[in-house]
Design an enzyme around this catalytic site. Structure first.
Site, short mmCIF file in Angstrom:
data_model
loop_
_atom_site.label_atom_id
_atom_site.label_comp_id
_atom_site.label_asym_id
_atom_site.label_seq_id
_atom_site.Cartn_x
_atom_site.Cartn_y
_atom_site.Cartn_z
N THR A 36 0.84 -1.20 0.00
CA THR A 36 0.00 0.00 0.00
C THR A 36 0.87 1.25 0.00
OG1 THR A 36 -1.65 -1.23 1.27
CG2 THR A 36 -1.93 1.15 1.12
N ARG A 63 5.53 -11.34 7.66
CA ARG A 63 4.49 -11.84 8.58
C ARG A 63 4.24 -10.86 9.73
NH1 ARG A 63 4.25 -18.22 9.99
NH2 ARG A 63 3.43 -18.95 7.98
N LYS A 137 -13.55 -1.99 18.07
CA LYS A 137 -13.79 -1.92 19.50
C LYS A 137 -13.76 -0.47 19.98
CE LYS A 137 -11.82 -3.24 23.99
NZ LYS A 137 -10.89 -4.13 24.70
N ARG A 215 -39.25 -10.53 -2.44
CA ARG A 215 -40.64 -10.04 -2.34
C ARG A 215 -41.37 -10.75 -1.21
NH1 ARG A 215 -43.46 -11.00 -7.80
NH2 ARG A 215 -45.22 -10.07 -6.68
N HIS A 282 -41.68 -27.28 -8.72
CA HIS A 282 -41.84 -27.52 -7.28
C HIS A 282 -40.75 -28.45 -6.74
CE1 HIS A 282 -45.48 -25.27 -7.46
NE2 HIS A 282 -46.09 -26.15 -8.23
N GLU A 334 -40.79 -19.86 -16.11
CA GLU A 334 -40.39 -18.90 -15.09
C GLU A 334 -38.93 -18.46 -15.27
OE1 GLU A 334 -41.83 -17.32 -12.62
OE2 GLU A 334 -43.76 -18.30 -12.36
N ASN A 422 -40.21 -40.95 -1.52
CA ASN A 422 -39.68 -42.10 -2.23
C ASN A 422 -39.61 -41.79 -3.73
OD1 ASN A 422 -39.33 -44.10 -0.14
ND2 ASN A 422 -41.56 -44.18 0.02
N PHE A 467 -33.78 -49.05 -1.47
CA PHE A 467 -33.94 -50.45 -1.82
C PHE A 467 -35.40 -50.83 -1.94
CE2 PHE A 467 -33.07 -50.83 2.91
CZ PHE A 467 -34.37 -51.13 3.29
N ASP A 472 -43.04 -56.47 -4.78
CA ASP A 472 -44.22 -55.90 -5.43
C ASP A 472 -43.84 -54.89 -6.51
OD1 ASP A 472 -43.25 -54.12 -3.54
OD2 ASP A 472 -45.15 -53.87 -2.47
#
Length: 518
Positions: A36, A63, A137, A215, A282, A334, A422, A467, A472
């Site tokens: 600087t 440092r 501070k 909004r 959605h 959208e 699911n 799983f 079914d």
């Protein structure tokens, strides 16, 4: 005695003009460090280097520069306290009126893909935060500026108040300073935790900034705000909106859902692996498709569920071209997001003035962790963003997948992991033909997907995010015409599903990885 200002900045935006104003209009003396000081001298401005002011050289490769009583005594002194005034006089310390400090670019450094931990650690500022916190501070007496965006307001404040600042102004700057150092420390903590201990720690800090009031939230009666994490814009904070209304709370949620899916089809280099389009409604995909061209991919995704696509959110993994833009304007949408947009395409999209068009070059950048609030706390988890690895999958049936089936199963799995549990996805030829999301039982999700797919389920494949505890779903899949299934496996009754698949001639593949999404 001339007022004293200490300037030590990493980001030198506006610092020359600010220093010139302080010197020429208000008679300040400037003390500055390292780079600087060099910048001010090169601009022809009078400046005293910190090492000259303190009488102590910079050491340890820079440092230690500003860690000295003449600096911190000047920052923390209370000139109207006799004891403090006596200490200043005894030690030849001048009170400092203004501190202008911003910090080493730690966040920018760690975002570089090839940065090492040692390089990152060298960008951990020590003297800077100490000066900023000390000045904040002691804001009763000193003004602290920690961001170039504050300079113009500061100069205006000096002009209004005869070269000084009001307590109200100093208080605001102090609050900004503490927020700045808190964000900085949080970024360092987050990075080091990722490097040294990626497990979730016993404490969790989330620092946000740059609030953008929305909004409203999910509904008009819910106030909402969009915050940026960290100080460097990434993700949606870095997106460029080319046109359209302001983004809403729901827009952002759906955009993120769409981005996370389309990112599955972006290479490590940031390019499209295959032209892909995603349409979200959605927070769930209603159409995902690949194609020979981006326009074909979008058209296939739209046709997958044209009813749901109305008013949807579109994510594309390649720059929007003219053909794709013409298709995008054929219905109400959208938002559209892509890594780029050709000029000819932008001119076509401009005809849809309410359509939000966003450019997000880095589609792969996502949150490392997900955070959700619950009563009295937050839930934090690592993001479910591990790459899909089909080479680790296990074929558990007698029937073996063809190369085409395996490719289709990978596509279905990439989409399924982003559907609310699911989750069942049915895909064919790189298009989602049926999606069952968020049902209370898995076979219910499957039935929704089969009903949506109709005849297109013939020869299609199915992916399940969890799983299949019973046979079914397998039997329902066979009845619908499904030829291959990919699922995590891991149920105590896996053998029932495998046996049914073998009986019905269906290929079944286990990934060993579950992808619940709540």
């Amino acid at each position: 005695m001339a007022p004293l200002a200490l300037l030590s900045v990493s980001d030198k935006t506006g610092i020359i003009d600010l220093a010139r104003t302080l010197i020429e209009q208000y008679g300040f003396e400037i003390v500055s460090s390292g780079g600087t000081a060099t910048a001010l001298k090169d601009a022809g401005l009078p400046v005293t280097k910190v090492s000259e002011y303190t009488g102590a050289p910079e050491i340890l490769g820079g440092r230690v520069k500003t860690l000295h009583p003449k600096i911190h005594g000047g920052i923390l002194s209370r000139p109207d306290l006799p004891a403090d005034a006596e200490d200043l006089e005894t030690n030849a310390i001048n009170p400092i009126s203004v501190i202008v400090v911003n910090l080493y670019p730690f966040e920018q450094t760690v975002l570089k893909p090839d940065v090492t931990v040692d390089q990152a650690i060298e960008q951990i500022d020590i003297g800077g935060p100490s000066m900023i916190r000390g000045a904040a501070k002691n804001h009763q007496y000193i003004t602290v500026l920690s961001n170039p965006s504050q300079y113009d307001e500061f100069v205006a404040e000096l002009a209004l108040n005869g070269g000084t600042t009001t307590l109200t102004f100093r208080q605001r700057m102090a609050m900004g300073a503490f927020h700045h150092t808190a964000n900085y420390d949080a970024a360092i903590s987050r990075y080091l935790r990722q490097q040294f201990d990626p497990t979730l720690a016993s404490t969790y800090t989330l620092m946000c900034s740059d609030a953008k009031p929305l909004r409203y939230g999910e509904n008009p009666h819910q106030p909402a705000t969009w915050y940026q994490t960290g100080t460097t814009p990434r993700g949606w904070s870095a997106a460029q909106q080319l046109q359209g209304k302001e983004l809403s709370y729901n827009n952002l949620l759906d955009l993120e859902a769409a981005r996370s899916i389309v990112a599955e089809f972006v290479s490590d280099r940031g390019t499209a692996t295959v032209p892909t389009a995603v349409i979200v409604k959605h927070n769930n995909p209603c159409g995902v498709a690949t194609g020979a061209t981006l326009a074909e991919a979008y058209d296939r995704a739209f046709q997958a569920d044209a009813t749901s696509a109305f008013g949807g959110i579109v994510a594309l993994n390649a720059p929007i071209d003219l053909d794709t833009a013409n298709l995008l304007t054929n219905t109400f949408l959208e938002c559209v997001v892509a890594p780029a947009c050709l000029k000819s395409a932008a001119e076509v999209l401009a005809k849809k003035t309410n359509l939000r068009v966003l450019v997000l070059p880095d589609l792969r950048f996502g949150a490392v962790e997900t955070v959700k609030t619950i009563a009295g706390g937050v839930l934090v988890q690592r993001s479910d963003d591990a790459p899909v690895q089909p080479e680790t999958w296990q074929v558990v049936t007698s029937a073996q997948p063809t190369a085409a089936q395996m490719s289709e199963l990978v596509f279905a799995w990439k989409v399924c992991r982003h559907v609310k549990s699911n989750a069942i996805t049915v895909t064919k030829d790189g298009v989602t033909v049926g999606i069952g999301a968020g049902q209370m039982n898995r076979v219910g999700s499957a039935q929704i997907a089969f009903a949506q797919a109709g005849e297109l389920a013939q020869g299609a494949v199915l992916a399940s995010d969890g799983f299949l505890p019973f046979d079914d779903t397998v039997r329902a899949a066979a009845a619908a015409g499904i030829t291959a299934i990919v699922q995590p496996g891991g149920s105590k009754r896996d053998e029932d599903s495998i046996k049914a698949a073998d009986e019905l001639g269906i290929v079944m593949v286990f990934t060993g990885v579950r992808h619940f999404l709540h």
